[in-house]
Scaffold this active site. Structure first.
Site, PDB file in Angstrom:
ATOM      1  N   ASP A 175       7.587  27.983  -6.052  1.00 58.77           N
ATOM      2  CA  ASP A 175       7.584  26.538  -5.874  1.00 58.77           C
ATOM      3  C   ASP A 175       7.657  25.839  -7.234  1.00 58.77           C
ATOM      4  OD1 ASP A 175       7.542  26.337  -3.164  1.00 58.77           O
ATOM      5  OD2 ASP A 175       5.387  25.991  -2.978  1.00 58.77           O
ATOM      6  N   LYS A 197      10.819  22.130  -4.157  1.00 63.47           N
ATOM      7  CA  LYS A 197      11.227  20.923  -3.448  1.00 63.47           C
ATOM      8  C   LYS A 197      10.872  19.696  -4.273  1.00 63.47           C
ATOM      9  CE  LYS A 197      10.343  23.107   1.035  1.00 63.47           C
ATOM     10  NZ  LYS A 197       9.547  23.072   2.286  1.00 63.47           N
ATOM     11  N   MET A 304       0.212  13.429  -1.540  1.00 62.82           N
ATOM     12  CA  MET A 304       1.607  12.998  -1.327  1.00 62.82           C
ATOM     13  C   MET A 304       1.674  11.571  -0.807  1.00 62.82           C
ATOM     14  SD  MET A 304       2.939  16.581   0.382  1.00 62.82           S
ATOM     15  CE  MET A 304       1.420  16.809   1.341  1.00 62.82           C
TER      16      MET A 304
END
Length: 388
Positions: A175, A197, A304
């Site tokens: 990641d 991502k 987030m």
């Protein structure tokens, strides 16, 4: 157990020369295969030093001597100095002891050496018996997948178990927010697949990541899925484990230091405090919050949530949070560019816009957020600001 080179080393005397990260990976695999390892090196890499108390390993804290080869059945050579490599290889050849060297590619801590007469053994195809080399049937052990929580990004916060698995990995599926800076040193021989991502850009979909883990494991490889934070805290680790197990792939999970707690800590914010709060809730906020009751003496941690900060602040006030509730937004926790913005709930969105706050960030709502300005646990420089 059969060693990955195809050599049955159980009970065999094996000499490893070198004390770096490559030697650590080799030694760990040899011990797992039941070999009796003599390790010769004046200094050891941290990951190798951790193995010195292992049964079957004897460390000789000095430079190589030719008599180290007496009784050795096989030698693994992991030194970068070309002169030392040649000296060991020649001594092994004189004694008819097979010597296998790592790929000493040029680099900052390695020197290329094309002169040393070192035998390169084809992987999984050669077996040594007495003074003969002959072909043996190729066998393939089943592959595995390990989900490793890498913590918030600081290499020092990766667990010892995580470091060991990375050092032993054949493939690492990484990641963006994991401690990827470690990989060139710790996992030098592994293939790295970047599946990171970013907002609005997913190079690999989650379905494709799942398939990649299984595909690589089915090749008989040791696969490490390196994730930021903890695999089971908004890391989709549960989905990946379920997919692997459904396809017959053995898995293990190594917990990581979750950013939900460690990033506030880096900014000096305890998520619980005896005089202020007795519990906390962690919620993913990249989508609209729902059913968030107000609780006095409780900390709310939003993951987030930068893009929806204004809307969520209004939602929280509607749910009962006072407008003057302290809020801290901690960007890029545990990195040299960490930055903290503190304001009241009714002004935090404006403050974030003015400072051009961006993801990744952890948002802390509650009285403990006001403590952000008083201390700092991050190893690098930190910029902070507070708005009344």
């Amino acid at each position: 157990m059969t060693y990955p080179l195809g050599l049955n080393l159980a009970g065999r005397a094996v000499l490893v020369v070198g004390g770096g990260s490559d030697a650590a990976r080799r030694t760990r695999s040899l011990l797992a295969g039941g070999a009796l390892v003599d390790l010769v090196a004046p200094d050891l890499h941290d990951t190798l030093r951790d193995l010195t108390s292992s049964p079957g390993l004897t460390w000789h804290e000095r430079a190589f001597r030719p008599d180290d080869l007496d009784g050795a059945w096989l030698v693994f050579l992991h030194v970068s100095d070309s002169g030392e490599r040649e000296r060991v290889a020649l001594a092994a050849e004189e004694r008819r002891v097979l010597c296998v060297a790592d790929d000493a590619a040029p680099g900052p801590d390695r020197a290329a050496d094309t002169r040393a007469p070192v035998t390169q053994v084809p992987v999984t195809e050669t077996r040594v018996a007495q003074d003969r080399v002959f072909q043996a049937p190729v066998t393939q052990e089943p592959g595995t997948v390990a989900l490793v929580g890498g913590g918030p990004g600081d290499p020092g916060l990766l667990t010892v178990r995580g470091r060991q698995l990375l050092a032993d990995a054949d493939v690492i599926v990484a990641d963006r927010l994991g401690p990827t800076d470690l990989l060139p040193e710790l996992a030098r021989h592994a293939r790295i697949i970047d599946v990171g991502k970013r907002a609005g850009y997913h190079k690999y979909t989650q379905d494709r990541i799942n398939e990649t883990l299984v595909e690589q494991a089915k090749l008989g490889l040791r696969v490490v899925r390196l994730k930021g934070g903890d695999p089971y805290v908004f890391g989709r680790g549960g989905e990946e484990v379920e997919f692997c197990r459904a396809h017959g792939v053995a898995t293990q999970v190594v917990p990581g230091v979750t950013s939900a707690i460690s990033v506030p800590a880096a900014a000096g914010i305890p998520v619980t405090h005896r005089d202020m709060t007795h519990g906390f809730t962690v919620i993913t906020a990249h989508q609209q919050l729902r059913h968030v009751p107000y609780r006095d003496g409780h900390t709310l941690i939003l993951m987030m949530g930068v893009r929806g900060l204004e809307h969520n602040a209004e939602l929280l006030m509607t749910a009962g949070y006072p407008a003057d509730t302290p809020v801290a937004v901690v960007e890029r926790g545990w990195t040299p560019t960490q930055r903290t913005t503190v304001a009241q709930l009714d002004t935090i969105a404006r403050a974030a816009r003015e400072r051009e706050v961006t993801a990744p960030a952890v948002i802390v709502v509650g009285r403990v957020a006001a403590l952000a300005q008083k201390s700092c646990a991050t190893p690098g420089p930190q910029e902070s600001a507070q708005e009344g």
